[in-house]
Scaffold this active site. Structure first.
Site, PDB file in Angstrom:
ATOM      1  N   HIS A 137      28.150   7.779   0.208  1.00 44.36           N
ATOM      2  CA  HIS A 137      26.834   7.633  -0.411  1.00 44.36           C
ATOM      3  C   HIS A 137      26.256   6.241  -0.124  1.00 44.36           C
ATOM      4  O   HIS A 137      25.039   6.068  -0.066  1.00 44.36           O
ATOM      5  CB  HIS A 137      26.920   7.822  -1.929  1.00 44.36           C
ATOM      6  CG  HIS A 137      27.296   9.205  -2.364  1.00 44.36           C
ATOM      7  ND1 HIS A 137      28.587   9.637  -2.413  1.00 44.36           N
ATOM      8  CD2 HIS A 137      26.521  10.246  -2.756  1.00 44.36           C
ATOM      9  CE1 HIS A 137      28.621  10.898  -2.838  1.00 44.36           C
ATOM     10  NE2 HIS A 137      27.381  11.293  -3.046  1.00 44.36           N
TER      11      HIS A 137
ATOM     12  N   ASP B 213      27.458  17.933   4.155  1.00 49.63           N
ATOM     13  CA  ASP B 213      27.198  17.185   2.935  1.00 49.63           C
ATOM     14  C   ASP B 213      25.730  16.743   2.990  1.00 49.63           C
ATOM     15  O   ASP B 213      25.024  16.973   3.983  1.00 49.63           O
ATOM     16  CB  ASP B 213      28.153  16.002   2.833  1.00 49.63           C
ATOM     17  CG  ASP B 213      28.383  15.553   1.387  1.00 49.63           C
ATOM     18  OD1 ASP B 213      27.578  15.926   0.506  1.00 49.63           O
ATOM     19  OD2 ASP B 213      29.353  14.818   1.135  1.00 49.63           O
TER      20      ASP B 213
END
Length: 399
Positions: free
Chosen positions: A257, A327
């Site tokens: 992230h 993802d």
């Protein structure tokens, strides 16, 4: 006293007797022919009176060949869609969780294959998704990431469930299966069809690290056993499980992230992180999510989501035939620091992804415009689009 033949007649019947014998034999033959028109003389058929010769055949038993499998209807279904609609079926786009308006507009306008509901607001989930799903011309996947612990979406509505690490410490696999089944039933009542869980990563790192307590265990055998139980529980209600994050995010250098991350080398992953993916068919009908992980010896500096070699590993060595999903391509800096969203989606699909996910929403029209232009330019092969569409539609029973 014996009756003897006259001299000169010994060794044969008298002339009258011979005529009688011949007459008798001919009568017997005629009777046999009349009784059995298929009778053979010297191996040749004899015609019945007034008819053609017939043969007597012994019935033979033949074994029916195995029925041919029905033809796959998905290629015809894919061919019936416009290119833009095919491409849209490969997208899973984040929508505003506060209510149905955003999702309804998106599905009506672009006919995306799936929507993702993230965040902590439960307005859309509590309001119901019937209108949104009704706007789709093909079945719509509705996904949440409800793992338990710090990653769950309906705890306010349906109660909290423990993290994966807590489940493995305090519950049996069968208890985890029941927990997942009950959770899937609650999700299904709200219109959810896919859960981006279970995590099959192996990790012994502290709870708050990127995977940490989201992993069932650092032991790959234990992680696989509990992930299988969770997946089976979801499937009992018809919810699609998503195994993640291939090829292994539990022991990476950081959080994707926040930036680029590197895993241990491929040979090390084969001994631990990749073990739960062995015999992947035991999980049933699942999706596999690839992580934004640079794997030394495999991806050549790219995140796995954009690496053809990573998808080849999943399909080849691990024999996975279901849909492969990325993802988040729109909100994780391991990708967004490298490439803009429309190009990230193109690269992922060209590399081998079947479903491109971004949670941030918006830009769907821009992404589809870019993908259509890429097909025209040859940088996204039409054959790759059709392959992905067949896989996605088949998984959704949409053909």
């Amino acid at each position: 006293m014996r009756n003897e033949l006259p001299i000169g007649r010994r060794g044969g019947p008298r002339p009258g007797t011979r005529a009688l014998l011949v007459s008798t034999a001919l009568g017997a033959l005629l009777a046999a022919l009349l009784h059995d028109p298929g009778h053979r003389v010297d191996g040749h058929p004899v015609a019945a009176p007034g008819g053609a010769a017939t043969t007597s055949q012994t019935p033979t038993t033949t074994r029916d060949p195995s029925p041919a499998p029905p033809p796959d209807p998905c290629p015809a279904t894919v061919a019936s869609l416009t290119l833009r609609h095919r491409l849209a079926q490969l997208l899973m786009v984040g929508v505003d969780p506060r209510g149905p308006a955003d999702a309804l507009d998106l599905v009506s306008a672009e006919q995306v294959g799936g929507i993702f509901i993230g965040g902590d607001d439960t307005g859309l989930l509590s309001a119901g998704l019937d209108a949104v799903r009704g706007a789709a011309t093909l079945p719509l996947q509705v996904a949440v990431d409800d793992e338990g612990g710090r990653v769950q979406r309906v705890d306010v509505l349906d109660g909290s469930i423990p993290s994966a690490r807590e489940m493995a410490a305090a519950m049996t696999p069968d208890q985890v299966r029941v927990l997942a089944r009950d959770r899937a039933a609650a999700l299904a009542k709200r219109g959810v069809t896919m859960d981006l869980a279970p995590v099959v990563d192996t990790s012994g790192l502290p709870d708050a690290t990127v995977i940490g307590d989201r992993s069932f265990s650092a032991d790959p055998a234990v992680a696989a056993e509990y992930a299988l139980a969770f997946a089976q529980g979801l499937q009992e209600v018809g919810t699609t499980p998503v195994l993640k994050h291939f090829p292994g995010h539990g022991n990476t250098s950081g959080d994707s992230h926040r930036g680029a991350v590197t895993s241990p080398p491929l040979d090390a992953l084969r001994r631990a992180d990749l073990v739960p993916y062995r015999d992947i068919a035991r999980y049933g009908r699942v999706v596999v999510m690839l992580g934004h992980i640079d794997v030394p010896g495999l991806t050549g500096g790219l995140p796995a989501t954009l690496s053809p070699e990573a998808y080849a590993l999943l399909r080849g060595e691990f024999g996975f035939t279901g849909p492969a999903m990325t993802d988040d391509l729109g909100a994780m800096r391991a990708v967004t620091d490298r490439v803009d969203l429309p190009e990230a989606v193109r690269q992922a699909l060209a590399a081998g992804a079947d479903i491109a996910l971004w949670s941030s929403g918006g830009r769907t029209g821009e992404v589809l415009d870019h993908l259509e232009a890429s097909v025209a330019a040859g940088t996204l092969p039409a054959t790759r689009v059709d392959e992905a569409a067949r896989r996605v539609l088949s998984h959704k029973n949409a053909c």
